[in-house]
Write a protein that holds these residues in place. Structure first.
Motif, short mmCIF file in Angstrom:
data_model
loop_
_atom_site.label_atom_id
_atom_site.label_comp_id
_atom_site.label_asym_id
_atom_site.label_seq_id
_atom_site.Cartn_x
_atom_site.Cartn_y
_atom_site.Cartn_z
N VAL A 179 11.98 -1.17 12.41
CA VAL A 179 10.41 -0.10 11.82
C VAL A 179 10.40 0.89 12.87
CG1 VAL A 179 7.75 -0.85 11.17
CG2 VAL A 179 10.47 -2.45 10.53
N GLY A 180 9.89 2.48 12.23
CA GLY A 180 9.90 2.96 12.84
C GLY A 180 8.39 3.39 13.57
N SER A 181 7.57 3.17 12.33
CA SER A 181 6.18 4.03 12.24
C SER A 181 5.16 2.43 11.18
CB SER A 181 6.11 4.89 12.22
OG SER A 181 5.87 5.23 10.53
N ILE A 182 3.92 2.36 11.64
CA ILE A 182 3.05 1.64 10.96
C ILE A 182 1.45 2.42 11.16
CG2 ILE A 182 1.41 -0.57 11.41
CD1 ILE A 182 3.78 -1.59 12.60
N HIS A 183 0.87 3.04 10.26
CA HIS A 183 -0.07 3.15 9.78
C HIS A 183 -0.92 2.40 8.96
CE1 HIS A 183 1.91 7.38 11.18
NE2 HIS A 183 2.81 7.04 10.56
N ALA A 184 -2.28 2.18 9.38
CA ALA A 184 -3.25 1.38 9.45
C ALA A 184 -4.64 1.23 9.40
CB ALA A 184 -2.90 -0.18 8.65
N GLY A 185 -5.43 1.73 8.94
CA GLY A 185 -6.84 1.83 9.32
C GLY A 185 -7.63 2.48 10.60
N LEU A 186 -8.82 3.54 10.00
CA LEU A 186 -9.02 4.21 11.01
C LEU A 186 -10.16 3.93 11.87
CD1 LEU A 186 -9.47 6.64 8.41
CD2 LEU A 186 -7.88 6.70 9.46
N LYS A 187 -11.05 2.33 11.88
CA LYS A 187 -12.27 2.52 12.88
C LYS A 187 -12.07 0.79 13.62
CE LYS A 187 -16.90 3.27 13.21
NZ LYS A 187 -17.54 1.60 14.36
N ASN A 188 -11.98 0.32 14.53
CA ASN A 188 -11.80 -1.20 14.33
C ASN A 188 -12.80 -2.12 14.37
OD1 ASN A 188 -14.71 -0.35 15.76
ND2 ASN A 188 -14.00 -1.49 17.68
N ASN A 189 -14.39 -1.72 13.04
CA ASN A 189 -14.94 -2.33 12.24
C ASN A 189 -14.42 -2.58 11.07
OD1 ASN A 189 -16.21 -0.55 12.31
ND2 ASN A 189 -18.11 -1.54 12.56
N ILE A 190 -13.07 -2.04 10.70
CA ILE A 190 -13.05 -1.92 9.47
C ILE A 190 -12.08 -2.51 9.07
CG2 ILE A 190 -12.57 -0.14 7.12
CD1 ILE A 190 -14.62 1.91 8.55
N ILE A 191 -11.69 -3.87 8.59
CA ILE A 191 -10.58 -3.70 7.17
C ILE A 191 -9.82 -2.72 6.75
CG2 ILE A 191 -9.01 -5.37 6.31
CD1 ILE A 191 -10.66 -7.53 8.08
N PRO A 192 -8.63 -2.57 6.65
CA PRO A 192 -8.36 -1.58 5.40
C PRO A 192 -8.06 -1.47 4.59
CG PRO A 192 -6.61 -1.20 7.30
CD PRO A 192 -8.05 -2.77 7.84
N ALA A 193 -7.52 -0.98 3.48
CA ALA A 193 -7.31 -2.11 2.26
C ALA A 193 -5.89 -1.64 1.83
CB ALA A 193 -7.81 -1.07 0.77
N GLU A 194 -5.49 -1.23 2.97
CA GLU A 194 -3.33 -0.95 2.71
C GLU A 194 -3.08 -0.50 4.20
OE1 GLU A 194 -2.72 2.25 -0.08
OE2 GLU A 194 -2.85 3.76 1.90
N ALA A 195 -1.39 -0.96 4.42
CA ALA A 195 -0.85 -0.76 5.67
C ALA A 195 0.30 0.68 4.72
CB ALA A 195 -0.41 -1.74 6.61
N LYS A 196 0.73 1.75 5.87
CA LYS A 196 2.26 1.57 4.92
C LYS A 196 3.11 1.36 6.94
CE LYS A 196 0.70 5.71 2.44
NZ LYS A 196 1.28 4.69 1.30
N LEU A 197 4.69 0.92 6.27
CA LEU A 197 5.26 0.89 7.40
C LEU A 197 6.67 2.13 6.86
CD1 LEU A 197 5.85 -2.90 7.24
CD2 LEU A 197 3.86 -1.36 8.60
N GLU A 198 7.37 2.48 8.01
CA GLU A 198 8.16 3.48 7.48
C GLU A 198 9.71 2.41 8.15
OE1 GLU A 198 5.84 8.35 7.29
OE2 GLU A 198 6.56 7.10 9.16
#
Length: 406
Positions: free
Chosen positions: A235-254
């Motif tokens: 798993v080379g990358s994980i992308h999720a969220g923009l701020k510490n007090n917001i639970i995001p709607a999605e996460a991406k794994l590469e």
């Protein structure tokens, strides 16, 4: 005019370009081809260059060099280290470095072409040279094929290529059969339900889902693949969220997956899909995850007869002990698409770029894996000599082996 190969290498190293953005590099190649009087076309597969030397009747030998760089910040400390930056496909400003040695590939190829042009009285046939973009995306070879490179240039009888690697400088590494693994690049999107970080009970947290998925994916190789077999799940990358007090709607794994053959590929892909969907279900996801294949690369398989012939030629040129069997590399390449599409043999070899004494000391200390930077490292830097001269010599020897003698 003689090409100053060391100066050319340093120039290319200082000016790396990302995949499908190799416009300056292609321009440098085009200028040298012009100076050598070699016929060529630019803009094949967006930024690729293909050249042809016609020298009477005889076999058609294709030589290939890739030319793209990586989004890596250089940390070599070299006087000619890259400080370049570029824009990646997602629009991010990133550092750029020739962390895989493609600058060495281009330089050695131009040096080989210069010598082959100068010795045309000693060989007969046709040489087609492909300077390929976007190897790092696994897309450049197919882009050039889709743009008609196999139709626009003489059809190959064999495809040859090489790659610099952490072997002692002067060493050639090649083996018959599978030389490099097959590979898939996947993007996995995990769907949750976003919300306020203070009220996690009202959300379905895709960050936790992603973390659980990453950990479970590691059990594929450690618990579901026979230890005698080869497989890699990274798993080379994980992308999720923009701020510490917001639970995001999605996460991406590469993901980067590697295997030696189609059967192993099918098994690993099935396990990845099973785990991704199971972890989403365990998290209570209301939407199933989406798995997209970004690229698929076949195994790089060297033709047995052609490889034996080339090993004999290398032994004759460089002496006993210069050629070793490096084993199968779990890295992947797209060079084989040219041979596969044309239905002809491929031989792809490695050549060393590490100071001989430095390599010997690391080998004696048992620190080869930790003290010798490998491809894609910010510290990767082949010693210019004798790496460059051996790369030129290897290409000339290989091309001449499969061309005719007048």
């Amino acid at each position: 005019m003689t090409i100053d190969l060391e100066a050319l290498y340093i120039d290319l190293h200082r000016h790396p370009e990302l995949s499908f953005q190799e416009t300056r590099t292609a321009g440098v190649i085009a200028q040298h081809l012009t100076d050598l009087g070699i016929e060529f076309e630019e803009g094949i597969g967006k930024t690729g260059v293909a050249a042809v030397i016609r020298n009477g009747e005889g076999p058609v030998v294709w030589l290939r060099a890739d030319m793209d760089a990586l989004p890596v910040p250089e940390a070599t400390g070299l006087a000619y280290a890259s400080t370049a930056r570029g824009t990646d496909p997602s629009g991010l400003d990133v550092p750029v470095m020739h962390a895989c040695g493609h600058d060495m590939h281009v330089t050695a190829m131009l040096g080989a072409l210069e010598r082959l042009v100068a010795t045309k009285s000693e060989w007969a046939g046709t040489i087609v040279t492909v300077f390929q973009p976007a190897e790092e995306y696994g897309a450049g070879a197919q882009a050039m094929i889709a743009d008609g490179v196999l139709e626009r240039f003489p059809t190959p009888d064999i495809v040859l290529g090489q790659h610099v690697t952490p072997l002692p400088a002067g060493t050639i590494g090649v083996r018959p059969g599978t030389q490099m693994a097959a590979s898939d690049g996947l993007t996995v999107t995990l769907h949750g339900r976003g919300g306020h970080g203070s009220r996690p009970q009202s959300t379905i947290d895709p960050v936790v889902m992603a973390a659980a998925t990453v950990m479970r994916l590691q059990t594929i190789v450690s618990r579901e693949v026979d230890p005698r077999d080869v497989a890699v799940v990274t798993v080379g990358s994980i992308h999720a969220g923009l701020k510490n007090n917001i639970i995001p709607a999605e996460a991406k794994l590469e993901l980067s997956l590697r295997y030696p053959d189609d059967e192993a590929r099918a098994r690993v892909l099935e396990k990845v899909e099973r785990i991704v969907h199971a972890e989403a279900a365990a998290s209570g996801a209301e939407r199933p995850p989406v798995i997209v294949t970004d690229h698929t690369l076949p195994p790089t398989i060297n033709d047995a007869d052609a490889t034996a012939r080339l090993v004999a030629a290398f032994d004759g040129a460089f002496g006993d002990g210069a050629v070793v069997d490096p084993g199968m590399f779990t890295g992947s390449e797209d060079v084989s698409w040219f041979a596969r599409e044309a239905g002809v043999p491929l031989v792809y070899w490695f050549w060393g770029g590490v100071d001989v004494q430095l390599y010997a000391d690391a080998e004696a200390a048992g620190t080869l894996e930790t003290s010798i930077p490998t491809n894609h490292s910010p510290f990767f830097a082949p010693v210019i000599q004798p790496t460059l001269s051996r790369g030129v010599d290897a290409l000339v020897v290989a091309a001449r082996e499969f061309l005719d003698t007048p």
